[in-house]
Design a protein around this motif. Structure first.
Motif, PDB file in Angstrom:
ATOM      1  N   MET A   1     -35.292  46.469   3.726  1.00 43.33           N
ATOM      2  CA  MET A   1     -34.370  45.734   2.760  1.00 43.33           C
ATOM      3  C   MET A   1     -34.984  45.028   1.597  1.00 43.33           C
ATOM      4  N   ALA A   2     -36.247  44.552   1.842  1.00 47.76           N
ATOM      5  CA  ALA A   2     -37.055  43.698   0.746  1.00 47.76           C
ATOM      6  C   ALA A   2     -37.290  44.530  -0.332  1.00 47.76           C
ATOM      7  N   GLN A   3     -38.014  45.953   0.186  1.00 51.96           N
ATOM      8  CA  GLN A   3     -38.355  46.823  -0.746  1.00 51.96           C
ATOM      9  C   GLN A   3     -37.362  47.371  -1.581  1.00 51.96           C
ATOM     10  N   ASP A   4     -36.232  47.792  -1.079  1.00 52.37           N
ATOM     11  CA  ASP A   4     -34.994  48.178  -1.713  1.00 52.37           C
ATOM     12  C   ASP A   4     -35.388  49.249  -2.811  1.00 52.37           C
ATOM     13  N   ILE A   5     -35.852  50.254  -2.422  1.00 52.27           N
ATOM     14  CA  ILE A   5     -36.042  51.525  -3.427  1.00 52.27           C
ATOM     15  C   ILE A   5     -34.810  52.260  -3.716  1.00 52.27           C
ATOM     16  N   GLU A   6     -34.153  51.878  -4.722  1.00 51.62           N
ATOM     17  CA  GLU A   6     -32.894  52.449  -5.102  1.00 51.62           C
ATOM     18  C   GLU A   6     -32.897  53.192  -6.296  1.00 51.62           C
ATOM     19  N   PRO A   7     -32.884  54.491  -6.502  1.00 56.29           N
ATOM     20  CA  PRO A   7     -32.985  55.006  -8.076  1.00 56.29           C
ATOM     21  C   PRO A   7     -31.365  55.038  -8.472  1.00 56.29           C
ATOM     22  N   ARG A   8     -31.218  55.173  -9.857  1.00 59.35           N
ATOM     23  CA  ARG A   8     -29.899  55.326 -10.464  1.00 59.35           C
ATOM     24  C   ARG A   8     -29.193  53.980 -10.376  1.00 59.35           C
ATOM     25  N   ARG A   9     -29.510  52.920 -10.262  1.00 64.21           N
ATOM     26  CA  ARG A   9     -28.807  51.706 -10.431  1.00 64.21           C
ATOM     27  C   ARG A   9     -28.494  51.252 -11.554  1.00 64.21           C
ATOM     28  N   TRP A  10     -29.077  51.972 -12.571  1.00 65.43           N
ATOM     29  CA  TRP A  10     -28.581  51.650 -14.025  1.00 65.43           C
ATOM     30  C   TRP A  10     -27.837  52.660 -14.613  1.00 65.43           C
ATOM     31  N   SER A  11     -27.507  53.654 -13.810  1.00 68.89           N
ATOM     32  CA  SER A  11     -26.610  54.608 -14.209  1.00 68.89           C
ATOM     33  C   SER A  11     -25.288  54.541 -15.158  1.00 68.89           C
ATOM     34  N   HIS A  12     -25.052  55.100 -16.274  1.00 70.20           N
ATOM     35  CA  HIS A  12     -24.054  54.943 -16.870  1.00 70.20           C
ATOM     36  C   HIS A  12     -22.570  55.417 -16.353  1.00 70.20           C
ATOM     37  N   LEU A  13     -21.882  54.501 -16.044  1.00 69.87           N
ATOM     38  CA  LEU A  13     -20.548  54.803 -15.351  1.00 69.87           C
ATOM     39  C   LEU A  13     -19.194  54.639 -16.218  1.00 69.87           C
ATOM     40  N   PRO A  14     -18.346  55.412 -16.027  1.00 71.02           N
ATOM     41  CA  PRO A  14     -17.023  55.068 -16.759  1.00 71.02           C
ATOM     42  C   PRO A  14     -16.461  53.897 -16.598  1.00 71.02           C
ATOM     43  N   ILE A  15     -15.968  53.285 -17.454  1.00 68.54           N
ATOM     44  CA  ILE A  15     -15.310  51.819 -17.049  1.00 68.54           C
ATOM     45  C   ILE A  15     -13.962  51.986 -16.314  1.00 68.54           C
ATOM     46  N   GLY A  16     -13.571  51.237 -15.490  1.00 71.16           N
ATOM     47  CA  GLY A  16     -12.156  51.349 -14.982  1.00 71.16           C
ATOM     48  C   GLY A  16     -12.415  52.342 -13.633  1.00 71.16           C
ATOM     49  N   GLU A 193     -39.483  28.118   4.719  1.00 73.16           N
ATOM     50  CA  GLU A 193     -39.460  28.414   3.400  1.00 73.16           C
ATOM     51  C   GLU A 193     -40.393  29.553   2.888  1.00 73.16           C
ATOM     52  N   GLU A 194     -39.900  30.219   1.736  1.00 72.14           N
ATOM     53  CA  GLU A 194     -40.636  31.643   1.442  1.00 72.14           C
ATOM     54  C   GLU A 194     -40.771  31.291  -0.201  1.00 72.14           C
ATOM     55  N   GLN A 195     -42.005  31.828  -0.552  1.00 67.59           N
ATOM     56  CA  GLN A 195     -42.260  31.952  -1.825  1.00 67.59           C
ATOM     57  C   GLN A 195     -41.629  33.202  -2.656  1.00 67.59           C
ATOM     58  N   VAL A 196     -41.318  33.081  -4.096  1.00 68.42           N
ATOM     59  CA  VAL A 196     -40.808  34.289  -4.505  1.00 68.42           C
ATOM     60  C   VAL A 196     -41.583  35.693  -4.223  1.00 68.42           C
ATOM     61  N   TYR A 197     -40.651  36.614  -4.161  1.00 70.53           N
ATOM     62  CA  TYR A 197     -41.509  38.141  -3.692  1.00 70.53           C
ATOM     63  C   TYR A 197     -40.936  39.046  -4.907  1.00 70.53           C
ATOM     64  N   PHE A 198     -41.911  39.579  -5.459  1.00 72.88           N
ATOM     65  CA  PHE A 198     -41.815  40.426  -6.847  1.00 72.88           C
ATOM     66  C   PHE A 198     -41.980  41.788  -6.115  1.00 72.88           C
ATOM     67  N   VAL A 199     -40.841  42.764  -6.985  1.00 74.61           N
ATOM     68  CA  VAL A 199     -41.083  44.241  -6.741  1.00 74.61           C
ATOM     69  C   VAL A 199     -40.825  44.718  -7.952  1.00 74.61           C
ATOM     70  N   GLY A 200     -41.604  46.039  -8.446  1.00 74.58           N
ATOM     71  CA  GLY A 200     -41.615  46.728  -9.429  1.00 74.58           C
ATOM     72  C   GLY A 200     -41.321  48.318  -8.683  1.00 74.58           C
ATOM     73  N   GLN A 201     -40.663  49.033  -9.310  1.00 76.31           N
ATOM     74  CA  GLN A 201     -40.462  50.473  -8.872  1.00 76.31           C
ATOM     75  C   GLN A 201     -40.108  51.463  -9.994  1.00 76.31           C
ATOM     76  N   GLY A 202     -40.466  52.505  -9.622  1.00 76.46           N
ATOM     77  CA  GLY A 202     -40.252  53.725 -10.483  1.00 76.46           C
ATOM     78  C   GLY A 202     -39.317  54.930 -10.146  1.00 76.46           C
ATOM     79  N   GLY A 219     -42.586  52.308  -5.189  1.00 76.84           N
ATOM     80  CA  GLY A 219     -42.575  50.886  -5.839  1.00 76.84           C
ATOM     81  C   GLY A 219     -43.657  50.002  -4.833  1.00 76.84           C
ATOM     82  N   TYR A 220     -43.878  49.005  -5.323  1.00 81.47           N
ATOM     83  CA  TYR A 220     -44.615  47.987  -4.777  1.00 81.47           C
ATOM     84  C   TYR A 220     -44.095  46.381  -4.715  1.00 81.47           C
ATOM     85  N   GLY A 221     -44.181  45.859  -3.824  1.00 82.71           N
ATOM     86  CA  GLY A 221     -43.675  44.229  -3.535  1.00 82.71           C
ATOM     87  C   GLY A 221     -44.955  43.651  -3.261  1.00 82.71           C
ATOM     88  N   TYR A 222     -44.845  42.373  -3.634  1.00 88.56           N
ATOM     89  CA  TYR A 222     -45.913  41.464  -3.377  1.00 88.56           C
ATOM     90  C   TYR A 222     -45.513  39.961  -3.528  1.00 88.56           C
TER      91      TYR A 222
END
Length: 284
Positions: A1-16, A193-202, A219-222
């Protein structure tokens, strides 16, 4: 769940538009715990059934979307506790997730014939999006247990993404940072408590025709080192992940998605996981 490798999350969707999807996922893997927990040879098998709803709309002259996701999980964890074989089962709801995203550049707010005409005419397009994912502490949680399906805390994850579409090809980069509130009911009354977790993915996608596509992801998370009662646990996370996903249209409004996701820890503690999933979604 933390890695959350999900493509197309910024896809252009028709409004409504509304999207409703359901999916099943099977995950298995090996877990290396912090030695102070006295658990060795950790393994797990986890089944997940989830539902997701998406609503697209216009906000401040930009295209935007709202996501709501809920999963139900059943799993078994086993290993050696003080050298003796032990196992535990968990079943219940996972944490609910909410996500809001807006496209700051590109992806104009269009619907119907205007949306179809725009997509047919464009050959090259850039999209820049900003999002916020919030994980709610709604999942199954037992204060006196170390392994739980819920986290008993809020997690806020701002996201920034860029997509370049060129003909049938799409190239996507996304970055995020997860900030978690403290869990003051962690394992027998301690405070986690937990410090910030950074993730980059392509992601690189190729669309054969509308609805039929294939995507390769990495993707890589650290980060995310935890402290218990103010004492550092020396458990910095470093996770490398990759995925392959395929979208298959069944009709103009119904589609299927198949995916494989693998992760491998790059640190002394963490998990090596493999997940396969299948989902179906409809639009109206």
């Amino acid at each position: 769940m933390a890695q959350d490798i999900e493509p197309r999350r910024w896809s252009h969707l028709p409004i409504g538009a509304n999207f409703l999807g359901g999916a099943y996922a099977y995950s298995s893997g090996e877990i290396t715990f912090n030695p102070v927990l006295r658990i060795e040879d950790g393994q797990f098998d986890l089944q997940t059934v989830g539902l997701q709803y998406i609503r697209s709309f216009e906000l401040f002259g930009k295209s935007a979307r709202f996501d709501l996701a809920q999963a139900y999980q059943s799993g078994t964890w086993k290993g050696l506790l003080d050298g003796v074989p032990a196992s535990v089962d968990r079943e219940g709801f996972a944490d609910t997730t909410l996500r809001f995203a807006i496209n700051l550049y590109g992806a104009p707010p269009l619907a119907g014939k205007e949306f179809a005409a725009y997509n047919a005419a464009k050959d090259c397009e850039d999209i820049v999006g900003l999002g916020l994912l919030v994980r709610l502490p709604t999942g199954e949680y037992l204060q006196d247990k170390l392994i739980n399906l819920g986290s008993n805390r809020y997690t806020f994850t701002p996201q920034l993404g860029w997509v370049h579409n060129s003909g049938p090809w799409s190239f996507e980069l996304s970055g995020s940072a997860s900030f978690a509130t403290e869990n003051d009911e962690f394992f027998k009354g301690n405070t986690l408590e937990e410090q910030v977790y950074f993730v980059g993915q392509g992601h690189i996608s190729y669309t054969f025709r509308p609805g039929l596509w294939i995507t390769a992801s990495t993707g890589y998370g650290y980060g995310g080192e935890s402290t218990v009662n103010g004492v550092a646990s020396d458990d910095v996370k470093g996770n490398l992940g990759w995925a392959l996903s395929i979208g298959i249209p069944l009709s103009r409004t119904v589609g299927v998605k198949l995916a494989y996701i693998g992760t491998r820890t790059q640190e002394d503690t963490g998990a090596d996981t493999d997940t396969i999933s299948a989902g179906i979604s409809m639009m109206w």
